[in-house]
Design a protein around this motif. Structure first.
Motif, PDB file in Angstrom:
ATOM      1  N   ASN A 128       0.819  -1.209   0.000  1.00 42.14           N
ATOM      2  CA  ASN A 128       0.000   0.000   0.000  1.00 42.14           C
ATOM      3  C   ASN A 128       0.856   1.264   0.000  1.00 42.14           C
ATOM      4  O   ASN A 128       0.627   2.183  -0.786  1.00 42.14           O
ATOM      5  N   ARG A 129       1.848   1.305   0.859  1.00 41.76           N
ATOM      6  CA  ARG A 129       2.705   2.499   0.958  1.00 41.76           C
ATOM      7  C   ARG A 129       3.513   2.710  -0.328  1.00 41.76           C
ATOM      8  O   ARG A 129       3.631   3.837  -0.815  1.00 41.76           O
ATOM      9  N   LEU A 130       4.091   1.620  -0.855  1.00 42.51           N
ATOM     10  CA  LEU A 130       4.883   1.741  -2.080  1.00 42.51           C
ATOM     11  C   LEU A 130       4.031   2.194  -3.259  1.00 42.51           C
ATOM     12  O   LEU A 130       4.452   3.055  -4.040  1.00 42.51           O
ATOM     13  N   CYS A 131       2.856   1.606  -3.393  1.00 46.19           N
ATOM     14  CA  CYS A 131       2.002   1.958  -4.530  1.00 46.19           C
ATOM     15  C   CYS A 131       1.530   3.407  -4.452  1.00 46.19           C
ATOM     16  O   CYS A 131       1.480   4.097  -5.471  1.00 46.19           O
ATOM     17  N   LYS A 132       1.188   3.867  -3.268  1.00 50.67           N
ATOM     18  CA  LYS A 132       0.817   5.284  -3.116  1.00 50.67           C
ATOM     19  C   LYS A 132       1.999   6.183  -3.468  1.00 50.67           C
ATOM     20  O   LYS A 132       1.830   7.226  -4.101  1.00 50.67           O
ATOM     21  N   HIS A 133       3.193   5.789  -3.068  1.00 52.36           N
ATOM     22  CA  HIS A 133       4.400   6.569  -3.342  1.00 52.36           C
ATOM     23  C   HIS A 133       4.681   6.651  -4.845  1.00 52.36           C
ATOM     24  O   HIS A 133       5.025   7.706  -5.362  1.00 52.36           O
ATOM     25  N   TRP A 134       4.551   5.518  -5.538  1.00 56.83           N
ATOM     26  CA  TRP A 134       4.907   5.471  -6.954  1.00 56.83           C
ATOM     27  C   TRP A 134       3.779   5.861  -7.897  1.00 56.83           C
ATOM     28  O   TRP A 134       4.019   6.139  -9.074  1.00 56.83           O
ATOM     29  N   ALA A 135       2.535   5.894  -7.420  1.00 58.44           N
ATOM     30  CA  ALA A 135       1.382   6.115  -8.303  1.00 58.44           C
ATOM     31  C   ALA A 135       1.422   7.448  -9.046  1.00 58.44           C
ATOM     32  O   ALA A 135       0.872   7.547 -10.138  1.00 58.44           O
ATOM     33  N   HIS A 136       2.082   8.442  -8.496  1.00 59.61           N
ATOM     34  CA  HIS A 136       2.100   9.749  -9.163  1.00 59.61           C
ATOM     35  C   HIS A 136       3.072   9.816 -10.336  1.00 59.61           C
ATOM     36  O   HIS A 136       3.001  10.739 -11.134  1.00 59.61           O
ATOM     37  N   LYS A 137       3.975   8.807 -10.476  1.00 63.57           N
ATOM     38  CA  LYS A 137       4.920   8.878 -11.586  1.00 63.57           C
ATOM     39  C   LYS A 137       5.050   7.586 -12.387  1.00 63.57           C
ATOM     40  O   LYS A 137       5.699   7.566 -13.421  1.00 63.57           O
ATOM     41  N   LEU A 138       4.418   6.504 -11.924  1.00 63.61           N
ATOM     42  CA  LEU A 138       4.499   5.216 -12.613  1.00 63.61           C
ATOM     43  C   LEU A 138       3.099   4.636 -12.778  1.00 63.61           C
ATOM     44  O   LEU A 138       2.173   5.011 -12.071  1.00 63.61           O
ATOM     45  N   LEU A 161      18.090  -5.324 -14.690  1.00 63.42           N
ATOM     46  CA  LEU A 161      17.645  -6.116 -13.540  1.00 63.42           C
ATOM     47  C   LEU A 161      18.289  -5.638 -12.239  1.00 63.42           C
ATOM     48  O   LEU A 161      17.595  -5.398 -11.250  1.00 63.42           O
ATOM     49  N   ASP A 162      19.598  -5.479 -12.223  1.00 65.40           N
ATOM     50  CA  ASP A 162      20.287  -5.002 -11.011  1.00 65.40           C
ATOM     51  C   ASP A 162      19.793  -3.631 -10.592  1.00 65.40           C
ATOM     52  O   ASP A 162      19.622  -3.347  -9.406  1.00 65.40           O
ATOM     53  N   GLN A 163      19.578  -2.766 -11.566  1.00 63.49           N
ATOM     54  CA  GLN A 163      19.114  -1.406 -11.276  1.00 63.49           C
ATOM     55  C   GLN A 163      17.738  -1.444 -10.602  1.00 63.49           C
ATOM     56  O   GLN A 163      17.528  -0.802  -9.575  1.00 63.49           O
ATOM     57  N   LEU A 164      16.808  -2.208 -11.169  1.00 64.20           N
ATOM     58  CA  LEU A 164      15.469  -2.262 -10.582  1.00 64.20           C
ATOM     59  C   LEU A 164      15.461  -2.964  -9.232  1.00 64.20           C
ATOM     60  O   LEU A 164      14.706  -2.571  -8.340  1.00 64.20           O
ATOM     61  N   GLU A 165      16.301  -3.976  -9.064  1.00 60.41           N
ATOM     62  CA  GLU A 165      16.426  -4.602  -7.742  1.00 60.41           C
ATOM     63  C   GLU A 165      16.815  -3.549  -6.711  1.00 60.41           C
ATOM     64  O   GLU A 165      16.243  -3.499  -5.619  1.00 60.41           O
ATOM     65  N   GLY A 166      17.773  -2.710  -7.047  1.00 58.84           N
ATOM     66  CA  GLY A 166      18.218  -1.662  -6.128  1.00 58.84           C
ATOM     67  C   GLY A 166      17.133  -0.659  -5.813  1.00 58.84           C
ATOM     68  O   GLY A 166      16.956  -0.252  -4.657  1.00 58.84           O
ATOM     69  N   VAL A 167      16.385  -0.249  -6.830  1.00 56.66           N
ATOM     70  CA  VAL A 167      15.299   0.725  -6.639  1.00 56.66           C
ATOM     71  C   VAL A 167      14.217   0.140  -5.741  1.00 56.66           C
ATOM     72  O   VAL A 167      13.791   0.770  -4.770  1.00 56.66           O
ATOM     73  N   VAL A 168      13.776  -1.069  -6.057  1.00 57.62           N
ATOM     74  CA  VAL A 168      12.709  -1.699  -5.265  1.00 57.62           C
ATOM     75  C   VAL A 168      13.191  -1.963  -3.835  1.00 57.62           C
ATOM     76  O   VAL A 168      12.486  -1.662  -2.869  1.00 57.62           O
ATOM     77  N   GLU A 169      14.399  -2.476  -3.696  1.00 59.46           N
ATOM     78  CA  GLU A 169      14.930  -2.764  -2.367  1.00 59.46           C
ATOM     79  C   GLU A 169      15.047  -1.510  -1.514  1.00 59.46           C
ATOM     80  O   GLU A 169      14.627  -1.497  -0.355  1.00 59.46           O
ATOM     81  N   SER A 170      15.605  -0.450  -2.061  1.00 60.21           N
ATOM     82  CA  SER A 170      15.781   0.775  -1.266  1.00 60.21           C
ATOM     83  C   SER A 170      14.433   1.362  -0.853  1.00 60.21           C
ATOM     84  O   SER A 170      14.282   1.853   0.267  1.00 60.21           O
ATOM     85  N   HIS A 171      13.448   1.286  -1.731  1.00 57.60           N
ATOM     86  CA  HIS A 171      12.131   1.806  -1.385  1.00 57.60           C
ATOM     87  C   HIS A 171      11.424   0.924  -0.351  1.00 57.60           C
ATOM     88  O   HIS A 171      10.743   1.442   0.540  1.00 57.60           O
ATOM     89  N   LEU A 172      11.582  -0.397  -0.467  1.00 60.39           N
ATOM     90  CA  LEU A 172      11.004  -1.275   0.550  1.00 60.39           C
ATOM     91  C   LEU A 172      11.602  -0.986   1.919  1.00 60.39           C
ATOM     92  O   LEU A 172      10.881  -0.912   2.917  1.00 60.39           O
ATOM     93  N   MET A 173      12.918  -0.816   1.974  1.00 62.39           N
ATOM     94  CA  MET A 173      13.588  -0.513   3.247  1.00 62.39           C
ATOM     95  C   MET A 173      13.062   0.794   3.834  1.00 62.39           C
ATOM     96  O   MET A 173      12.807   0.894   5.035  1.00 62.39           O
ATOM     97  N   ARG A 174      12.905   1.787   2.983  1.00 61.72           N
ATOM     98  CA  ARG A 174      12.419   3.085   3.446  1.00 61.72           C
ATOM     99  C   ARG A 174      10.982   2.984   3.968  1.00 61.72           C
ATOM    100  O   ARG A 174      10.639   3.565   5.001  1.00 61.72           O
ATOM    101  N   MET A 175      10.132   2.252   3.244  1.00 59.00           N
ATOM    102  CA  MET A 175       8.730   2.127   3.647  1.00 59.00           C
ATOM    103  C   MET A 175       8.564   1.264   4.902  1.00 59.00           C
ATOM    104  O   MET A 175       7.609   1.423   5.647  1.00 59.00           O
ATOM    105  N   ALA A 176       9.505   0.342   5.140  1.00 65.95           N
ATOM    106  CA  ALA A 176       9.431  -0.529   6.322  1.00 65.95           C
ATOM    107  C   ALA A 176       9.792   0.217   7.598  1.00 65.95           C
ATOM    108  O   ALA A 176       9.514  -0.261   8.697  1.00 65.95           O
TER     109      ALA A 176
END
Length: 93
Positions: free
Chosen positions: A18-28, A67-82
């Motif tokens: 929920n938090r990630l999708c709200k965060h990304w919904a304005h640009k993705l 793949l590595d780039q997106l892993e980093g983006v998703v991982e960093s955002h998950l850590m921040r949202m957690a």
């Protein structure tokens, strides 16, 4: 297509989605329900599914180098949202 997956032990999967999708919904492009999400990036797609004790994440790209780039983006955002919840994220290709 290159694919990477992670199984993340957490009781907060639905909240993270929920938090990630709200965060990304304005640009993705984002589609989500309480338990599932699909986020479309320029270089690939991230799918997430929340279960009671874990969050399943998969990333698919057209080219290996993204793949590595997106892993980093998703991982960093998950850590921040957690916030204070420690997450152990191990990607499997």
């Amino acid at each position: 297509m290159p694919l990477s997956r992670a199984e993340i032990a957490t009781p907060s999967g639905a909240r993270l989605i929920n938090r990630l999708c709200k965060h990304w919904a304005h640009k993705l492009e984002v589609e989500h329900s309480e338990q599932d999400a699909k986020i479309v990036f320029a270089s690939g797609t991230c799918l997430m599914h929340a279960e009671p004790d874990r969050l399943l994440v998969s990333i698919e790209t057209l080219e290996e180098e993204h793949l590595d780039q997106l892993e980093g983006v998703v991982e960093s955002h998950l850590m921040r949202m957690a916030k204070d919840e420690p997450l152990e994220i191990v990607w499997e290709n």
